[in-house]
Structures are given as C-alpha cells and as structure tokens.
Design a protein around this motif. Structure first.
Motif, mmCIF file in Angstrom:
data_model
loop_
_atom_site.group_PDB
_atom_site.id
_atom_site.type_symbol
_atom_site.label_atom_id
_atom_site.label_comp_id
_atom_site.label_asym_id
_atom_site.label_seq_id
_atom_site.Cartn_x
_atom_site.Cartn_y
_atom_site.Cartn_z
ATOM 1 N N ARG A 59 20.568 25.151 2.451
ATOM 2 C CA ARG A 59 20.272 23.884 2.073
ATOM 3 C C ARG A 59 20.359 23.635 0.706
ATOM 4 N NH1 ARG A 59 15.093 21.990 4.372
ATOM 5 N NH2 ARG A 59 14.583 23.730 3.320
ATOM 6 N N ALA A 69 28.878 18.838 -0.349
ATOM 7 C CA ALA A 69 28.813 18.239 1.066
ATOM 8 C C ALA A 69 30.332 18.345 1.583
ATOM 9 C CB ALA A 69 28.640 16.776 0.675
ATOM 10 N N ALA A 127 24.688 21.511 4.031
ATOM 11 C CA ALA A 127 23.917 20.679 4.112
ATOM 12 C C ALA A 127 23.436 20.016 2.701
ATOM 13 C CB ALA A 127 22.449 20.917 4.945
ATOM 14 N N THR A 162 21.773 17.440 0.016
ATOM 15 C CA THR A 162 20.770 16.266 -0.193
ATOM 16 C C THR A 162 21.045 16.031 -1.961
ATOM 17 O OG1 THR A 162 19.250 16.975 1.096
ATOM 18 C CG2 THR A 162 18.555 15.462 -0.321
ATOM 19 N N TYR A 173 20.541 13.203 -5.342
ATOM 20 C CA TYR A 173 19.414 12.152 -5.993
ATOM 21 C C TYR A 173 20.177 11.746 -7.357
ATOM 22 C CZ TYR A 173 15.882 10.235 -8.969
ATOM 23 O OH TYR A 173 15.357 9.251 -9.699
ATOM 24 N N THR A 207 25.074 7.480 -6.063
ATOM 25 C CA THR A 207 25.373 8.365 -4.898
ATOM 26 C C THR A 207 26.317 8.004 -3.948
ATOM 27 O OG1 THR A 207 23.628 6.899 -3.650
ATOM 28 C CG2 THR A 207 22.627 8.741 -5.185
ATOM 29 N N VAL A 229 27.635 10.737 -0.844
ATOM 30 C CA VAL A 229 27.347 10.419 0.784
ATOM 31 C C VAL A 229 28.377 10.230 1.449
ATOM 32 C CG1 VAL A 229 26.324 8.737 2.307
ATOM 33 C CG2 VAL A 229 24.861 9.302 -0.050
ATOM 34 N N ALA A 259 26.934 14.065 2.250
ATOM 35 C CA ALA A 259 25.564 14.229 1.615
ATOM 36 C C ALA A 259 24.642 13.366 2.132
ATOM 37 C CB ALA A 259 25.709 14.061 0.113
ATOM 38 N N THR A 260 23.196 13.558 2.001
ATOM 39 C CA THR A 260 22.204 12.824 2.209
ATOM 40 C C THR A 260 21.523 12.481 1.077
ATOM 41 O OG1 THR A 260 21.878 13.879 4.468
ATOM 42 C CG2 THR A 260 19.889 12.476 3.461
ATOM 43 N N VAL A 270 18.515 10.814 -1.399
ATOM 44 C CA VAL A 270 16.948 10.562 -1.291
ATOM 45 C C VAL A 270 16.619 9.849 -2.296
ATOM 46 C CG1 VAL A 270 16.691 12.402 0.416
ATOM 47 C CG2 VAL A 270 16.738 12.818 -2.146
#
Length: 134
Positions: A3, A21, A26, A28, A30, A37, A41, A45-46, A48
């Motif tokens: 990750r 991504a 996986a 993430t 910021y 972002t 995304v 991507a996620t 946060v």
C-alpha cells in the motif's frame, strides 16, 4: 499487496500519485490544498485528511513538497506522517533538500521506527512521469 501513500500533489507529486493509483496499487493521497486531490482520486486513489491518515493506510509513503519547512510539517506537524506510521514504514523524500535536512528527517523517522530514504527525482518533470520515462 504493498500500500502506497503520496503526500504533496503539486506539479510533480500529482502525476506521480495519479500513476501510482492508475497502476493498480492501493494508493492513499493527501495535499494541504484539498483541490489538488481529484485527479489522483479519478485515477483510483483514496484521498484522506492528514499525513497521519496516509501513513496509517500505507506501507510506503512518498513526500513531494517544495521546501524543507513543508517536509518538516509533514513529518512532525499536527497529525504528522510519523504519528500514523507503524514500525517498518518506509518514507521516500522526493523533495530536493540539503543533506543536513535529510539526515535530520531520517533521524526523526528512525526515532519512530520508520526509515526515510532520500529519493530525488531527475528528468523531465510531470511530462516524464506521464510518459513513464522518469
């Protein structure tokens, strides 16, 4: 599966986050500017709300910011990456920093059970990331 986290989604970090991504990792992300972002995304991507959340969701985190002060804030500010990192976490510092700052950041990371690696990027910037030549 490894990750990966990406902090700093500017001119270089944004395309790197998108490519990570899009590759199926996986990922993430910021950025201190939340409006940075959406492209990552959209690539899968996620997003946060803090560096600590990136670290908690990642095994490896890349930092791509412009200044040593910004890197320090990511590493030791409120909700810092090192606040969320588990022992064994690996941090890649893509930002171009002076050796003394890199050593300071590496010592700080080691004190939290993490490893910081200086990972400078050279090449054609965002275009090179997108073309997979950097």
């Amino acid at each position: 599966m490894t990750r990966v986290g990406m902090i700093g989604l500017g001119d270089l970090g944004g395309p790197i986050g998108e490519q990570l991504a899009a590759s199926g990792l996986a990922t993430t992300v910021y950025d201190a500017v939340p409006a940075a972002t959406p492209p990552a995304v959209a690539a899968g991507a996620t997003a946060v709300g803090s560096p600590a959340e990136v670290a908690a969701a990642s095994d490896i985190t890349l930092i791509c910011v412009r200044t040593a002060e910004q890197a320090a804030a990511v590493l030791r500010g409120e909700d810092s990456l090192l606040d969320g990192a588990k022992p064994g976490h690996v941090v890649g510092l893509i930002s171009t920093e002076l050796p003394d700052a890199v050593r300071e950041f590496a010592d700080l990371a080691a004190g939290h059970g993490a490893t910081l690696v200086d990972t400078p990027a050279a090449g054609t910037g965002a275009a090179g990331v997108r073309a997979h030549t950097m």
